[in-house]
Design a protein around this motif. Structure first.
Motif, PDB file in Angstrom:
ATOM      1  N   ASP A 143       0.872  -1.217   0.224  1.00 25.54           N
ATOM      2  CA  ASP A 143       0.185  -0.244  -0.526  1.00 25.54           C
ATOM      3  C   ASP A 143       0.287   1.441  -0.248  1.00 25.54           C
ATOM      4  O   ASP A 143       2.213   1.191   0.732  1.00 25.54           O
ATOM      5  CB  ASP A 143      -0.997  -0.209   0.751  1.00 25.54           C
ATOM      6  CG  ASP A 143      -1.992   1.360   1.244  1.00 25.54           C
ATOM      7  OD1 ASP A 143      -1.899   2.335   0.624  1.00 25.54           O
ATOM      8  OD2 ASP A 143      -2.852   0.825   2.100  1.00 25.54           O
ATOM      9  N   ALA A 144       0.758   2.421  -1.099  1.00 27.53           N
ATOM     10  CA  ALA A 144       1.585   3.345  -0.821  1.00 27.53           C
ATOM     11  C   ALA A 144       0.773   4.562   0.310  1.00 27.53           C
ATOM     12  O   ALA A 144       2.325   4.892   0.473  1.00 27.53           O
ATOM     13  CB  ALA A 144       1.651   3.925  -1.784  1.00 27.53           C
ATOM     14  N   MET A 150      -6.003   6.379  -5.239  1.00 27.35           N
ATOM     15  CA  MET A 150      -5.280   6.114  -3.892  1.00 27.35           C
ATOM     16  C   MET A 150      -6.160   6.763  -3.070  1.00 27.35           C
ATOM     17  O   MET A 150      -6.686   8.372  -3.135  1.00 27.35           O
ATOM     18  CB  MET A 150      -3.792   6.515  -3.893  1.00 27.35           C
ATOM     19  CG  MET A 150      -2.505   5.957  -4.559  1.00 27.35           C
ATOM     20  SD  MET A 150      -1.308   6.225  -4.189  1.00 27.35           S
ATOM     21  CE  MET A 150      -0.519   4.997  -5.641  1.00 27.35           C
ATOM     22  N   THR A 151      -7.252   6.350  -1.678  1.00 28.15           N
ATOM     23  CA  THR A 151      -8.145   7.015  -0.894  1.00 28.15           C
ATOM     24  C   THR A 151      -6.833   8.416   0.017  1.00 28.15           C
ATOM     25  O   THR A 151      -7.918   9.350  -0.577  1.00 28.15           O
ATOM     26  CB  THR A 151      -7.938   6.040   0.424  1.00 28.15           C
ATOM     27  OG1 THR A 151      -8.778   4.854  -0.652  1.00 28.15           O
ATOM     28  CG2 THR A 151      -9.408   6.263   1.387  1.00 28.15           C
ATOM     29  N   HIS A 152      -5.937   7.894   0.430  1.00 28.84           N
ATOM     30  CA  HIS A 152      -5.562   9.456   0.927  1.00 28.84           C
ATOM     31  C   HIS A 152      -4.396   9.445   0.077  1.00 28.84           C
ATOM     32  O   HIS A 152      -3.151   9.519   0.469  1.00 28.84           O
ATOM     33  CB  HIS A 152      -4.849   8.659   2.519  1.00 28.84           C
ATOM     34  CG  HIS A 152      -5.833   8.144   3.210  1.00 28.84           C
ATOM     35  ND1 HIS A 152      -6.455   7.441   3.799  1.00 28.84           N
ATOM     36  CD2 HIS A 152      -7.297   8.931   3.477  1.00 28.84           C
ATOM     37  CE1 HIS A 152      -7.630   6.399   4.224  1.00 28.84           C
ATOM     38  NE2 HIS A 152      -7.765   7.862   4.659  1.00 28.84           N
ATOM     39  N   LYS A 153      -3.965  10.611  -0.629  1.00 26.55           N
ATOM     40  CA  LYS A 153      -2.937  10.827  -1.237  1.00 26.55           C
ATOM     41  C   LYS A 153      -2.184  11.956  -0.644  1.00 26.55           C
ATOM     42  O   LYS A 153      -1.509  11.557  -1.291  1.00 26.55           O
ATOM     43  CB  LYS A 153      -3.783  11.830  -2.724  1.00 26.55           C
ATOM     44  CG  LYS A 153      -4.878  11.071  -3.355  1.00 26.55           C
ATOM     45  CD  LYS A 153      -5.427  12.076  -4.806  1.00 26.55           C
ATOM     46  CE  LYS A 153      -6.133  10.959  -5.443  1.00 26.55           C
ATOM     47  NZ  LYS A 153      -7.617  10.586  -4.816  1.00 26.55           N
ATOM     48  N   GLU A 201       4.683   9.939   2.360  1.00 27.34           N
ATOM     49  CA  GLU A 201       5.193   8.370   2.570  1.00 27.34           C
ATOM     50  C   GLU A 201       5.991   7.724   1.360  1.00 27.34           C
ATOM     51  O   GLU A 201       7.738   7.643   1.382  1.00 27.34           O
ATOM     52  CB  GLU A 201       4.086   6.967   2.729  1.00 27.34           C
ATOM     53  CG  GLU A 201       3.735   6.421   3.779  1.00 27.34           C
ATOM     54  CD  GLU A 201       5.080   5.232   4.642  1.00 27.34           C
ATOM     55  OE1 GLU A 201       5.025   5.027   4.346  1.00 27.34           O
ATOM     56  OE2 GLU A 201       5.450   6.603   5.690  1.00 27.34           O
ATOM     57  N   MET A 202       5.846   8.852   0.237  1.00 27.83           N
ATOM     58  CA  MET A 202       6.838   8.301  -0.688  1.00 27.83           C
ATOM     59  C   MET A 202       8.345   9.373  -1.118  1.00 27.83           C
ATOM     60  O   MET A 202       9.317   9.449  -1.076  1.00 27.83           O
ATOM     61  CB  MET A 202       6.177   9.319  -2.454  1.00 27.83           C
ATOM     62  CG  MET A 202       4.738   7.932  -2.862  1.00 27.83           C
ATOM     63  SD  MET A 202       3.901   8.957  -3.695  1.00 27.83           S
ATOM     64  CE  MET A 202       3.002   7.863  -3.383  1.00 27.83           C
ATOM     65  N   CYS A 203       7.861  10.695  -0.152  1.00 27.96           N
ATOM     66  CA  CYS A 203       9.204  11.345   0.706  1.00 27.96           C
ATOM     67  C   CYS A 203       9.728  10.884   0.978  1.00 27.96           C
ATOM     68  O   CYS A 203      11.139  11.147   1.294  1.00 27.96           O
ATOM     69  CB  CYS A 203       8.303  13.391   0.992  1.00 27.96           C
ATOM     70  SG  CYS A 203       9.349  14.244   0.982  1.00 27.96           S
ATOM     71  N   ARG A 204       9.180  10.116   2.247  1.00 27.41           N
ATOM     72  CA  ARG A 204      10.171   9.318   3.279  1.00 27.41           C
ATOM     73  C   ARG A 204      11.116   8.739   2.910  1.00 27.41           C
ATOM     74  O   ARG A 204      12.042   8.243   2.812  1.00 27.41           O
ATOM     75  CB  ARG A 204       9.187   8.883   4.399  1.00 27.41           C
ATOM     76  CG  ARG A 204      10.042   7.879   5.565  1.00 27.41           C
ATOM     77  CD  ARG A 204       9.106   7.042   6.116  1.00 27.41           C
ATOM     78  NE  ARG A 204       8.354   6.374   5.375  1.00 27.41           N
ATOM     79  CZ  ARG A 204       8.666   5.361   5.443  1.00 27.41           C
ATOM     80  NH1 ARG A 204      10.449   4.843   5.995  1.00 27.41           N
ATOM     81  NH2 ARG A 204       8.350   3.976   5.140  1.00 27.41           N
ATOM     82  N   VAL A 205      10.522   7.332   1.734  1.00 28.70           N
ATOM     83  CA  VAL A 205      11.900   6.794   1.746  1.00 28.70           C
ATOM     84  C   VAL A 205      12.191   7.140   0.340  1.00 28.70           C
ATOM     85  O   VAL A 205      13.311   6.442   0.169  1.00 28.70           O
ATOM     86  CB  VAL A 205      10.662   5.411   0.763  1.00 28.70           C
ATOM     87  CG1 VAL A 205       9.627   4.927   1.725  1.00 28.70           C
ATOM     88  CG2 VAL A 205      10.331   6.039  -0.496  1.00 28.70           C
ATOM     89  N   MET A 259       2.418  17.896  -3.466  1.00 26.53           N
ATOM     90  CA  MET A 259       3.738  17.420  -2.929  1.00 26.53           C
ATOM     91  C   MET A 259       4.466  18.826  -2.178  1.00 26.53           C
ATOM     92  O   MET A 259       4.948  18.169  -1.494  1.00 26.53           O
ATOM     93  CB  MET A 259       4.052  17.788  -4.500  1.00 26.53           C
ATOM     94  CG  MET A 259       3.359  16.425  -5.143  1.00 26.53           C
ATOM     95  SD  MET A 259       3.714  16.277  -6.442  1.00 26.53           S
ATOM     96  CE  MET A 259       6.012  15.626  -6.948  1.00 26.53           C
ATOM     97  N   LYS A 260       4.095  19.801  -2.032  1.00 24.08           N
ATOM     98  CA  LYS A 260       4.894  20.780  -1.556  1.00 24.08           C
ATOM     99  C   LYS A 260       4.459  20.589  -0.101  1.00 24.08           C
ATOM    100  O   LYS A 260       5.721  20.301   0.673  1.00 24.08           O
ATOM    101  CB  LYS A 260       4.989  22.126  -1.645  1.00 24.08           C
ATOM    102  CG  LYS A 260       5.498  22.399  -3.100  1.00 24.08           C
ATOM    103  CD  LYS A 260       5.832  23.841  -3.025  1.00 24.08           C
ATOM    104  CE  LYS A 260       6.989  24.518  -5.103  1.00 24.08           C
ATOM    105  NZ  LYS A 260       6.627  25.452  -4.747  1.00 24.08           N
ATOM    106  N   THR A 261       3.079  20.363   0.161  1.00 25.50           N
ATOM    107  CA  THR A 261       3.219  20.353   2.352  1.00 25.50           C
ATOM    108  C   THR A 261       3.616  18.737   2.243  1.00 25.50           C
ATOM    109  O   THR A 261       3.803  18.688   3.281  1.00 25.50           O
ATOM    110  CB  THR A 261       1.363  19.932   2.261  1.00 25.50           C
ATOM    111  OG1 THR A 261       1.322  20.877   1.113  1.00 25.50           O
ATOM    112  CG2 THR A 261       1.405  19.839   3.423  1.00 25.50           C
TER     113      THR A 261
END
Length: 253
Positions: free
Chosen positions: A126-127, A149-152, A158-162, A227-229
């Motif tokens: 799950d992304a 995705m439900t919670h974009k 998460e994408m930023c974190r990894v 994306m900035k947020t």
């Protein structure tokens, strides 16, 4: 080759196309859509985009500008178009992890890649809750998956974190078309596309949902702000085919 599973977030209310549904129902409904279309997904992509999806993905690969040895996470990787292209760029010393939340789509992609002699790490995940370490990847990509995705906002975070600091996220997604194209685009989306889905895939409703999901997806400026947020210090937007598709490129702070 094993698949790994991870769980999503608690649910409340959200959109499934133009419908308002419980969040747990959206995950189930989206799964049903992609279970239904998996076997015909590539054929339908060619037909409904008139082959343009290949050019959009080729442009994404060019913008990725990967180097030998780079580490890549392909989210919602489906039938593997981007994963295959990325693997050729990073070579034997690099890594491309091919993921999707939908088992049927991921299995179709894995088998297709294996038939071409390409073995990649392949995970069902799950992304919104990625099972990867912070800073693990140089590049993360998601093509035509974010809108489902439900919670974009959670998925983008998460994408930023990894990503490592300075790493990039590429989001290739249907977006808001230029005003002169809106009427013919709506006619095609809601009159032609479901009929094409019925004719080729035996499933008009799934393709009606896909058209609706595009309309409910954030436009270019809204997604850039999201994306900035999420932690991307700089975000470029590349409009393709009059805004039918946009490629957002975010750089992690």
């Amino acid at each position: 080759m094993s698949f790994q599973h991870s769980k999503g977030f608690p649910m409340s209310q959200t959109h499934f196309g133009f419908q308002t549904v419980d969040e747990q129902d959206k995950a189930r409904k989206v799964k049903g859509v992609f279970d239904s279309v998996a076997s015909k997904y590539d054929v339908m992509n060619d037909l409904m985009s008139m082959g343009l999806h290949r050019a959009w993905k080729a442009y994404t690969v060019a913008v990725a500008n990967l180097k030998t040895g780079d580490r890549v996470l392909d989210i919602a990787g489906g039938t593997g178009d981007l994963a295959r292209a990325f693997a050729r760029k990073v070579g034997g010393t690099g890594t491309v992890v091919h993921t999707d939340i939908n088992y049927a789509m991921l299995s179709t992609g894995r088998d297709r890649l294996l038939n071409e002699g390409l073995v990649l790490p392949t995970n069902v995940c799950d992304a919104e809750k990625l099972p990867y370490k912070t800073g693990q990847f140089d590049l993360v990509s998601v093509a035509f998956g974010l809108r489902n995705m439900t919670h974009k906002d959670a998925a983008l975070a998460e994408m930023c974190r990894v990503l490592r600091p300075g790493g990039r996220l590429l989001v290739l997604e249907f977006s808001k078309v230029a005003a002169p194209l809106q009427k013919p685009y709506d006619w095609y989306s809601f009159s032609v596309l479901p009929k094409l889905g019925q004719l080729v895939a035996g499933d008009a409703e799934s393709y009606r949902y896909l058209a609706e999901s595009i309309r409910m997806h954030p436009d270019q400026a809204t997604l850039k702000a999201m994306m900035k947020t999420a932690g991307f210090g700089h975000v470029d937007v590349h409009n393709l085919t009059g805004g039918v598709v946009a490629l957002h490129v975010g750089i992690k702070c």
